[in-house]
Scaffold this motif. Structure first.
Motif, PDB file in Angstrom:
ATOM      1  N   MET A 181      -2.870  15.435   1.580  1.00  0.00           N
ATOM      2  CA  MET A 181      -2.182  14.211   1.975  1.00  0.00           C
ATOM      3  C   MET A 181      -2.662  13.751   3.359  1.00  0.00           C
ATOM      4  O   MET A 181      -2.751  12.580   3.645  1.00  0.00           O
ATOM      5  CB  MET A 181      -0.664  14.454   2.056  1.00  0.00           C
ATOM      6  CG  MET A 181      -0.015  14.835   0.733  1.00  0.00           C
ATOM      7  SD  MET A 181       0.050  13.456  -0.414  1.00  0.00           S
ATOM      8  CE  MET A 181       0.993  14.167  -1.748  1.00  0.00           C
ATOM      9  N   GLU A 182      -2.993  14.720   4.199  1.00  0.00           N
ATOM     10  CA  GLU A 182      -3.361  14.386   5.580  1.00  0.00           C
ATOM     11  C   GLU A 182      -4.709  13.672   5.673  1.00  0.00           C
ATOM     12  O   GLU A 182      -5.057  13.133   6.703  1.00  0.00           O
ATOM     13  CB  GLU A 182      -3.427  15.643   6.446  1.00  0.00           C
ATOM     14  CG  GLU A 182      -2.068  16.222   6.794  1.00  0.00           C
ATOM     15  CD  GLU A 182      -1.395  16.865   5.601  1.00  0.00           C
ATOM     16  OE1 GLU A 182      -2.118  17.478   4.791  1.00  0.00           O
ATOM     17  OE2 GLU A 182      -0.170  16.722   5.460  1.00  0.00           O
ATOM     18  N   LYS A 183      -5.507  13.738   4.573  1.00  0.00           N
ATOM     19  CA  LYS A 183      -6.886  13.248   4.687  1.00  0.00           C
ATOM     20  C   LYS A 183      -7.020  11.745   4.424  1.00  0.00           C
ATOM     21  O   LYS A 183      -8.051  11.170   4.665  1.00  0.00           O
ATOM     22  CB  LYS A 183      -7.804  14.042   3.748  1.00  0.00           C
ATOM     23  CG  LYS A 183      -7.921  15.483   4.202  1.00  0.00           C
ATOM     24  CD  LYS A 183      -9.067  16.199   3.533  1.00  0.00           C
ATOM     25  CE  LYS A 183      -9.080  17.658   3.946  1.00  0.00           C
ATOM     26  NZ  LYS A 183      -7.974  18.413   3.286  1.00  0.00           N
ATOM     27  N   LYS A 184      -5.925  11.110   3.923  1.00  0.00           N
ATOM     28  CA  LYS A 184      -5.985   9.674   3.673  1.00  0.00           C
ATOM     29  C   LYS A 184      -6.285   8.889   4.945  1.00  0.00           C
ATOM     30  O   LYS A 184      -5.749   9.192   6.006  1.00  0.00           O
ATOM     31  CB  LYS A 184      -4.618   9.203   3.157  1.00  0.00           C
ATOM     32  CG  LYS A 184      -4.495   9.299   1.670  1.00  0.00           C
ATOM     33  CD  LYS A 184      -3.038   9.056   1.322  1.00  0.00           C
ATOM     34  CE  LYS A 184      -2.542  10.131   0.415  1.00  0.00           C
ATOM     35  NZ  LYS A 184      -1.200  10.543   0.761  1.00  0.00           N
ATOM     36  N   SER A 185      -7.112   7.860   4.828  1.00  0.00           N
ATOM     37  CA  SER A 185      -7.370   7.028   5.996  1.00  0.00           C
ATOM     38  C   SER A 185      -6.248   5.991   6.101  1.00  0.00           C
ATOM     39  O   SER A 185      -5.513   5.748   5.144  1.00  0.00           O
ATOM     40  CB  SER A 185      -8.715   6.321   5.867  1.00  0.00           C
ATOM     41  OG  SER A 185      -8.568   5.164   5.078  1.00  0.00           O
ATOM     42  N   ALA A 186      -6.136   5.379   7.253  1.00  0.00           N
ATOM     43  CA  ALA A 186      -5.062   4.408   7.480  1.00  0.00           C
ATOM     44  C   ALA A 186      -5.186   3.242   6.509  1.00  0.00           C
ATOM     45  O   ALA A 186      -4.204   2.695   6.039  1.00  0.00           O
ATOM     46  CB  ALA A 186      -5.114   3.915   8.912  1.00  0.00           C
ATOM     47  N   GLY A 244      -1.128   2.141   1.411  1.00  0.00           N
ATOM     48  CA  GLY A 244      -0.321   0.978   1.054  1.00  0.00           C
ATOM     49  C   GLY A 244       1.112   1.391   0.817  1.00  0.00           C
ATOM     50  O   GLY A 244       1.440   2.568   0.896  1.00  0.00           O
ATOM     51  N   ALA A 245       1.960   0.404   0.514  1.00  0.00           N
ATOM     52  CA  ALA A 245       3.379   0.703   0.323  1.00  0.00           C
ATOM     53  C   ALA A 245       3.597   1.677  -0.832  1.00  0.00           C
ATOM     54  O   ALA A 245       4.369   2.629  -0.718  1.00  0.00           O
ATOM     55  CB  ALA A 245       4.159  -0.582   0.074  1.00  0.00           C
ATOM     56  N   ALA A 246       2.868   1.456  -1.951  1.00  0.00           N
ATOM     57  CA  ALA A 246       3.046   2.319  -3.117  1.00  0.00           C
ATOM     58  C   ALA A 246       2.681   3.765  -2.765  1.00  0.00           C
ATOM     59  O   ALA A 246       3.366   4.706  -3.162  1.00  0.00           O
ATOM     60  CB  ALA A 246       2.198   1.834  -4.278  1.00  0.00           C
ATOM     61  N   LEU A 247       1.613   3.903  -2.010  1.00  0.00           N
ATOM     62  CA  LEU A 247       1.162   5.235  -1.633  1.00  0.00           C
ATOM     63  C   LEU A 247       2.180   5.895  -0.690  1.00  0.00           C
ATOM     64  O   LEU A 247       2.473   7.089  -0.809  1.00  0.00           O
ATOM     65  CB  LEU A 247      -0.208   5.135  -0.964  1.00  0.00           C
ATOM     66  CG  LEU A 247      -1.000   6.430  -0.852  1.00  0.00           C
ATOM     67  CD1 LEU A 247      -1.108   7.135  -2.195  1.00  0.00           C
ATOM     68  CD2 LEU A 247      -2.378   6.137  -0.291  1.00  0.00           C
ATOM     69  N   LEU A 248       2.720   5.104   0.230  1.00  0.00           N
ATOM     70  CA  LEU A 248       3.757   5.629   1.125  1.00  0.00           C
ATOM     71  C   LEU A 248       4.959   6.097   0.308  1.00  0.00           C
ATOM     72  O   LEU A 248       5.469   7.202   0.499  1.00  0.00           O
ATOM     73  CB  LEU A 248       4.192   4.562   2.137  1.00  0.00           C
ATOM     74  CG  LEU A 248       3.221   4.281   3.287  1.00  0.00           C
ATOM     75  CD1 LEU A 248       3.581   2.979   4.005  1.00  0.00           C
ATOM     76  CD2 LEU A 248       3.227   5.433   4.292  1.00  0.00           C
ATOM     77  N   GLU A 249       5.371   5.253  -0.654  1.00  0.00           N
ATOM     78  CA  GLU A 249       6.533   5.575  -1.502  1.00  0.00           C
ATOM     79  C   GLU A 249       6.307   6.866  -2.281  1.00  0.00           C
ATOM     80  O   GLU A 249       7.227   7.636  -2.522  1.00  0.00           O
ATOM     81  CB  GLU A 249       6.787   4.453  -2.521  1.00  0.00           C
ATOM     82  CG  GLU A 249       7.038   3.077  -1.939  1.00  0.00           C
ATOM     83  CD  GLU A 249       8.505   2.841  -1.601  1.00  0.00           C
ATOM     84  OE1 GLU A 249       9.329   3.720  -1.875  1.00  0.00           O
ATOM     85  OE2 GLU A 249       8.804   1.770  -1.030  1.00  0.00           O
ATOM     86  N   GLN A 250       5.050   7.028  -2.705  1.00  0.00           N
ATOM     87  CA  GLN A 250       4.691   8.177  -3.539  1.00  0.00           C
ATOM     88  C   GLN A 250       4.610   9.457  -2.715  1.00  0.00           C
ATOM     89  O   GLN A 250       4.826  10.541  -3.209  1.00  0.00           O
ATOM     90  CB  GLN A 250       3.282   7.912  -4.048  1.00  0.00           C
ATOM     91  CG  GLN A 250       3.062   8.028  -5.517  1.00  0.00           C
ATOM     92  CD  GLN A 250       1.660   7.472  -5.805  1.00  0.00           C
ATOM     93  OE1 GLN A 250       1.477   6.259  -5.898  1.00  0.00           O
ATOM     94  NE2 GLN A 250       0.694   8.360  -5.895  1.00  0.00           N
ATOM     95  N   THR A 251       4.225   9.293  -1.455  1.00  0.00           N
ATOM     96  CA  THR A 251       3.912  10.447  -0.615  1.00  0.00           C
ATOM     97  C   THR A 251       5.131  10.988   0.130  1.00  0.00           C
ATOM     98  O   THR A 251       5.290  12.198   0.269  1.00  0.00           O
ATOM     99  CB  THR A 251       2.833  10.043   0.424  1.00  0.00           C
ATOM    100  OG1 THR A 251       1.760   9.414  -0.261  1.00  0.00           O
ATOM    101  CG2 THR A 251       2.326  11.256   1.181  1.00  0.00           C
ATOM    102  N   TYR A 252       5.976  10.073   0.603  1.00  0.00           N
ATOM    103  CA  TYR A 252       7.044  10.488   1.518  1.00  0.00           C
ATOM    104  C   TYR A 252       8.445  10.231   0.953  1.00  0.00           C
ATOM    105  O   TYR A 252       8.633   9.286   0.189  1.00  0.00           O
ATOM    106  CB  TYR A 252       6.913   9.743   2.853  1.00  0.00           C
ATOM    107  CG  TYR A 252       5.610  10.001   3.573  1.00  0.00           C
ATOM    108  CD1 TYR A 252       5.341  11.245   4.144  1.00  0.00           C
ATOM    109  CD2 TYR A 252       4.643   9.009   3.672  1.00  0.00           C
ATOM    110  CE1 TYR A 252       4.148  11.478   4.805  1.00  0.00           C
ATOM    111  CE2 TYR A 252       3.440   9.230   4.335  1.00  0.00           C
ATOM    112  CZ  TYR A 252       3.201  10.476   4.899  1.00  0.00           C
ATOM    113  OH  TYR A 252       2.020  10.711   5.538  1.00  0.00           O
TER     114      TYR A 252
END
Lengths: 256, 256
Positions: free
Chosen positions: B1-6, B10-18
């Motif tokens: 998860m830490e390797k994603k670049s800024a 996106g919002a969907a990815l944020l929702e999925q991750t956290y």
């Protein structure tokens, strides 16, 4: 929000009403004559007991949610709740599919909601348990006091929550006055000391204890004695409410 | 998860991750020679400073998330973080649409995520600030120490978080030893007292302070003196590591 019946509460409604992944649990300690008890509730058919708990509405402040949960699940109002810790390990030990399998009419929507990962925000309070008649909520068949050394099987990590809350309460004794609402209006020093000893779970040196209390000006000696039979008639004291409230506000510095 | 670049966040990815609606903020206090500072970070173009903070991954324990946030946003590892309070009032004062309007390439997906209601779980730590070189994260243009009495404009309720964390740190002095890693290996009693006085924000009686420390057996006197010029050569002490660790584990009971 409070008026919804249990039957209309489906998963979608739960999702719409409450913040997901966050719950609140309340550790209510009851003191009476050298005993500490904890208030627990039991869902009919569940495999263990739980602390009174619930969820936070989308547009509800955290502390307000805690007070409402306490009131709704126990009938207790105006207890001063203190937040003590948020618990967020990965496996908090709740397995609703198994532990609530015996609950009559257990709604699959509720199971779906309860099976999410939850962080729980722990609150505690200390009250005089003989003054309180717990009332089970809509979901519970029982809500009652248990001796802290004789707890029934608890679900999730609620035993850990009780342990941590007790530790925080013990620390609180060192920087905040307690006793008001827990002792009779007029009390003896041995009664006061018994309260502290019960919470701390150990004997205290009587001379040091008295010296400390007097130097803090939290209590004042009355011109009366309590008759307890035999030759002993200990003096009665009452709280100096002004100093007590000041100490609550500013903290009591017990060292240095 | 830490390797994603800024950019891919996106919002969907944020929702999925956290976990939604829950953040973590860290109040890092730095002590050095009678000064307390606080570590703050600044997003390029934002209207104020923030505590180092972040979110909890779906399958990440709370304490682990706090350590990773601290490491990722400041470069600090192995600081002992203590959870002190969860903040959940309705309006925590963050207005990302305005406060982050000047941030270059500010992703609308991030705005959508940040505009949700968040409860934040506060952690604090105390370190020696001269030993630390803060490093700004990917999102920040600045990460630096500020004097606790000279804080820059802060976003959200972060000033309140700092105030509450300091209050908890001051209480902690009364039931837990501190000083290890904050003082040189060999130190004088005035140096130790200055540490306590700086944190408590007031003068302490020198005789009582020394008496207390000696009775707790937390430090031991060495057969050496420190030369500080003139006629004064105060004795050097060091921590009794065994008693110190025991006190950390069991708490120091400072009264009764």
């Amino acid at each position: 929000m409070e008026k919804k019946s249990a039957k209309t509460t489906g998963a979608a409604l739960l999702e719409q009403t409450y913040l997901p992944h966050i719950s609140i649990d309340c550790v209510i300690f009851g003191y009476h004559e050298k005993q500490i008890k904890v208030l627990l509730s039991h869902v009919k058919g569940a495999l263990g007991w739980l602390l009174p708990g619930g969820f936070i509405e989308m547009e509800q402040a955290l502390d307000e949610a805690a007070s409402k949960i306490l009131e709704g699940r126990t009938g207790l109002t105006s207890l001063f709740l203190k937040q003590f810790k948020t618990f967020g390990s990965l496996n908090r030990g709740l397995d609703p599919a198994t532990q609530f399998a015996g609950v009559p009419d257990f709604n699959p929507a509720n199971l779906q909601w309860l099976s999410k990962r939850f962080l729980t925000i722990g609150y505690y309070a200390l009250t005089e348990f003989s003054k309180v008649t717990p009332k089970p909520s809509l979901f519970d068949d029982k809500c009652q006091w248990f001796e802290i050394n004789g707890l029934p099987p608890l679900l999730s990590d609620h035993e850990l929550l009780i342990k941590e809350a007790l530790r925080k309460l013990q620390l609180q004794l060192h920087h905040e006055p307690i006793g008001y609402n827990l002792l009779p209006e007029k009390f003896t020093l041995p009664e006061m000391q018994a309260l502290y000893e019960t919470i701390l779970g150990k004997k205290l040196d009587q001379r040091n204890f008295t010296k400390k209390l007097v130097s803090l000006n939290l209590i004042k000696k009355l011109g009366e004695k309590k008759y307890i039979g035999g030759h002993r008639s200990p003096s009665l004291y009452k709280f100096n409410k002004r100093n007590y409230n000041k100490a609550l506000l500013n903290g009591v510095i017990l060292a240095f």
